[in-house]
Structure formats: structure tokens, C-alpha cells
Design an enzyme around this catalytic site. Structure first.
Site, mmCIF file in Angstrom:
data_model
loop_
_atom_site.group_PDB
_atom_site.id
_atom_site.type_symbol
_atom_site.label_atom_id
_atom_site.label_comp_id
_atom_site.label_asym_id
_atom_site.label_seq_id
_atom_site.Cartn_x
_atom_site.Cartn_y
_atom_site.Cartn_z
ATOM 1 N N LYS A 1 0.849 -1.193 0.000
ATOM 2 C CA LYS A 1 0.000 0.000 0.000
ATOM 3 C C LYS A 1 0.875 1.230 0.000
ATOM 4 C CE LYS A 1 -4.039 2.068 0.562
ATOM 5 N NZ LYS A 1 -3.621 2.929 -0.574
ATOM 6 N N LYS B 1 4.969 2.488 8.509
ATOM 7 C CA LYS B 1 3.794 3.290 8.870
ATOM 8 C C LYS B 1 2.559 2.403 9.026
ATOM 9 C CE LYS B 1 3.556 6.949 6.272
ATOM 10 N NZ LYS B 1 3.226 7.913 5.193
ATOM 11 N N LYS C 1 5.541 2.341 -2.822
ATOM 12 C CA LYS C 1 5.464 3.749 -3.260
ATOM 13 C C LYS C 1 5.802 3.811 -4.724
ATOM 14 C CE LYS C 1 5.383 7.095 -0.684
ATOM 15 N NZ LYS C 1 4.321 7.819 -0.004
ATOM 16 N N SER D 1 -7.272 5.489 4.066
ATOM 17 C CA SER D 1 -7.245 4.674 2.842
ATOM 18 C C SER D 1 -7.688 3.249 3.153
ATOM 19 C CB SER D 1 -5.829 4.612 2.269
ATOM 20 O OG SER D 1 -5.551 5.740 1.487
HETATM 21 N N1 GLU Z 1 0.732 8.991 0.270
HETATM 22 C C1 GLU Z 1 0.259 8.854 1.609
HETATM 23 C C2 GLU Z 1 1.396 8.485 2.541
HETATM 24 O O1 GLU Z 1 2.551 8.668 2.233
HETATM 25 C C3 GLU Z 1 -0.925 7.918 1.716
HETATM 26 C C4 GLU Z 1 -0.687 6.529 1.256
HETATM 27 C C5 GLU Z 1 -1.957 5.682 1.126
HETATM 28 O O2 GLU Z 1 -3.013 6.139 1.484
HETATM 29 O O3 GLU Z 1 -1.808 4.571 0.651
HETATM 30 O O4 GLU Z 1 1.180 8.055 3.646
#
Ligand code: GLU
Length: 423
Positions: free
Chosen positions: A74, A98, A110, A356
Site C-alpha cells: 500500500k 507506517k 510507493k 485509505s
Molecule cells: N501517500 C500517503 C502516505 O505517504 C498515503 C498513502 C496511502 O493512502 O496509501 O502516507
């Protein structure tokens, strides 16, 4: 300067020395750590689109999938000139940490396209978004890897990508992307979630440390989705946001700023520099905002903005990281020596990916939650994560980053062991 990914590896090394005590089988533990130090897969593609003037233009694009022991990968997709392989590797690793810390069932990934969005029309960005979704369609999916917005990407871009992805696979799969428009299965509250949860962390920290909001001065670097909502909720909760910046520079008012008004002005004038000129605000540079004598500094834009060149000059007592990786490893050593406290990115900005997760779960069930429910659940997750980090830090005399990394790395290692890892 040490690369971003190397900075992350140094964090893993630092934690594994502490974490090793928890495991009897040291050999297996060491093997797992070396596995966690490498993303499982890095996919690179060249995307070519026809520009508005008929010329073909090519872009480098990436997706790093770090580790999926806890669940599908994710993580966001960013559009930025700084995007490169090292960056997505680092950011995908931070995403694993995270998600693990937040207690949500995902590994980290990512993606990104190396592009200066200001040079392209909406039509060109639409083509580019679709080209990305098509090229990466084999590697993503609701149970494989679930993208979301990141820097310079938003709900509209997720909608374009979803459309192209569904076309490629031949069936509907709204849960493959999060951060979508509400009309296409997006979740109420997702857009504001990162900023909202950052302020939950701020409020919990203020309670523990007995900070009085009206006397707590805050500077926020960055005025994208995260910077805007963080500033707004911080102000609504009574904190004094005295400086905010965008990429043109920062606006400063010791009496406090109104982020919503600044947002309206930004729409009218385009940049903070123009706002300052037209509305008579005090204007300082993007470097100077980081060095203001505030109580809390909030980097909410790009990585490595606090580095060895400016760490010694940081006067804020606390750094609350809303960007991913804003403080380099070297800078952190200096900050700690100067008795600064750092509330780490993987805790402070985890509200986005947690919302999300709610969006994904709603999509898989074909239901939708009220905004009230989303916000209540977000608060539970973030307060829980904050409390675990805070109490571990106090109990073991860890910094908040070490405590956060310790908890998240432990969950990943445990998941790998439970899956039957053999060394
Ligand atoms: N881009 C956001 C982050 O770095 C959200 C990632 C997501 O919702 O998957 O946490």
C-alpha cells in the site's frame, strides 16, 4: 549527502540492535532484517505520451514494493521532478513501517513519475496518469498493491488511473485505488485525514507535555493537502500557527494566520509570494521558516529539508513530521544533541493511509461509512498508535522515532516468522 534510502537503512540498523534481544534465534532474526533492508520488487517503466503540441514525450516512472508480510502493498504515487529509484525505495520502506505502526493490514509500497507538473496541461497529466495505470496494471490490484495519492496527485488522478486499470483487467475494482472521488467509491473524510490525524497527535502530545495551545507557536512548511489541513485543524484547535510556506516562500504573522483565508488568497494570487506582495504580509524564505523560534516546527512537504546544513540552526523545541522523511539521520543526531524532540513521520502522517484502509474496506464490502464514523475510527487508531509510541519511549528512554520504529519493525519481523520463514 547520504541517500534517502541509506538514511532509512541506518534507522533499521539502529533498531535491530535493540530489537535483537526479543528473539532467541538470532540467526533467523538477522536474516529477516537483511530481507527487510531490500524492497521485494522495484518496477521501472518509461511512459510515453503525446503532448498537446503533438510531440512525443517520455517520463521515467517507478513502483517499489517493499514487504508484504502484513498484507497487500500500500502506498501513494507522486508526480515530482525528484522522483527516482532511491526515493521510492526509501518511501516504500517507510510505508511498511507506517502501516505496521498504525495496525493496518498492509505492507509498504510507493510509486512515482519524474515530472514537473507545472509544465503540463490537465489533458497531458490525464494521459500520463492513464499511461502509468496501464503500464503497472500487472503489478497492482486490490489484493496485491493498492496505490493512493501523494505529492502532486489527487482524487481526479486516482479516478483516471482506476478507469484505465479497470479497462486493462476487464472488471470493476474500486478497492485497487484509494483517495478516489466520493462518486467513485472514495471515502468521506479521506482527503482531510492526514492533516486531521497530525493534529490529533499534536493535541495528545500537548496534553501529555502540558502545552497550552494558545501559547504554542507553530510553523508549517508546505501548503499542499497535508500542510493546509494540518494548519486549519491546528488553528481550529486553538494553536497559534504563525508561519506557513508554499514553494515560493513563507508568510509570517506573530499574531497567528488563518489557513482558510490563505487558501482563498492562494487561489486568487497563485503563490504565497504574490499573496505577500498584494496583501502586505511579512514574507520570508523557505529556509528561514525552518529556523524560526517557534515551539513546534511542522515540515509538511518534501524529504530531507532538515539536514546537516541547517540542523544546528533549528530553534523549534519539537519537530512534528507531516512529510515523509523530512529529517535526515545526521540532522537528527544534531537535533537530539540540542535536546529537540521529534514526533516521527510514520506516526504523525499515518492518518492518510489509515483512512485509505477504511476506504478499501468499504469498497471490498460495497458499503459506505458516514464521515462521523470515519473520523471516530481515525481518532481511535491514531491515539492508540500515539499512546503506544509515547509509553514505550518513556519506559525505555527511547526517542519517539526509535519507539515508533521498534514497534513497527517488531510487527513485521513477527509476521515474517509466523509465515514460516526459514533461515
Ligand atoms: N501517500 C500517503 C502516505 O505517504 C498515503 C498513502 C496511502 O493512502 O496509501 O502516507
Amino acid at each position: 549527502m547520504t541517500s534517502f534510502f541509506n538514511n532509512v537503512l541506518r534507522q533499521i540498523d539502529e533498531i535491530s540492535i535493540l530489537l535483537e534481544n526479543e528473539y532467541i534465534d538470532k540467526k533467523t532474526f538477522k536474516k529477516i532484517i537483511s530481507e527487510i533492508k531490500k524492497p521485494q520488487r522495484i518496477i521501472k517503466k518509461t511512459l510515453t505520451i503525446t503532448s498537446d503540441n503533438g510531440k512525443k514525450i517520455s517520463f521515467q516512472s517507478f513502483r517499489a514494493q517493499h514487504n508484504n508480510a502484513l498484507g497487500p502493498f500500500k502506498g501513494g504515487i507522486r508526480f515530482h521532478l525528484n522522483v527516482n529509484e532511491d526515493e521510492v525505495k526509501a518511501l516504500s520502506t517507510l510505508m511498511s513501517f507506517k502501516c505496521s505502526l498504525a495496525g493496518i493490514p498492509y505492507g509498504g509500497s510507493k510509486g512515482g513519475i519524474k515530472v514537473d507538473v507545472s509544465r503540463f496541461s490537465q489533458k497531458e497529466l490525464k494521459k500520463l496518469s492513464k499511461a502509468y495505470a496501464k503500464s503497472f496494471s500487472k503489478y497492482i490490484g486490490e489484493r496485491i498493491d493498492v496505490p493512493a495519492p501523494d505529492i502532486n496527485t489527487n482524487a481526479q488522478i486516482m479516478a483516471w488511473m482506476l478507469e484505465e486499470y479497470e479497462k486493462s483487467v476487464g472488471y470493476k475494482s474500486p478497492a485497487t485505488f484509494t483517495g478516489k472521488p466520493i462518486e467513485l467509491g472514495g471515502s468521506l473524510g479521506r482527503n482531510e485525514a492526514t492533516g486531521r490525524c497530525g493534529v490529533f497527535v499534536l493535541k495528545e502530545f500537548a496534553k501529555k507535555e502540558r502545552l497550552v495551545p494558545s501559547k504554542t507557536k507553530i510553523a508549517v512548511q508546505g501548503f499542499g493537502n497535508v500542510g493546509f489541513w494540518f494548519s486549519k485543524f491546528a488553528k481550529d484547535s486553538g494553536f497559534k500557527v504563525i508561519a506557513i510556506s508554499d514553494s515560493s516562500g513563507a508568510i509570517l504573522n506573530e499574531k497567528g494566520l488563518d489557513p482558510e483565508k490563505l487558501n482563498d488568497y492562494k487561489r486568487e494570487f497563485g503563490s504565497f509570494k504574490e499573496i505577500a506582495e498584494n496583501k502586505g504580509f511579512k514574507f520570508i524564505s523557505n529556509e528561514d521558516i525552518l529556523e524560526l523560534p517557534v515551539d513546534i516546527l511542522v515540515p509538511a512537504a518534501l524529504e530531507a529539508v532538515i539536514n546537516k546544513d541547517n540542523a544546528e540552526k533549528i530553534k523549534a523545541k519539537v519537530i512534528l513530521e507531516m512529510a515523509n522523511g523530512p529529517t535526515t539521520f545526521e540532522a537528527e543526531e544534531t537535533l537530539l544533541k540540542n535536546k529537540k524532540e521529534i514526533l516521527p513521520d510514520i506516526l504523525c502522517n499515518s492518518g492518510g493511509v489509515t483512512a485509505s484502509y477504511f476506504e478499501w474496506a468499504q469498497n471490498l464490502q460495497g458499503i459506505s461509512w458516514s464521515e462521523k464514523k470515519v473520523n471516530e475510527e481515525l481518532k481511535k487508531y491514531i491515539v492508540n498508535a500515539f499512546n503506544s509510541v509515547y509509553s514505550l519511549a518513556k519506559k525505555k528512554k527511547f526517542t519517539f522515532r526509535v519507539a515508533a520504529n521498534y514497534l513497527s519493525l517488531k510487527r513485521i519481523v513477527d509476521a515474517i516468522i509466523l509465515r514460516g520463514f526459514e533461515s
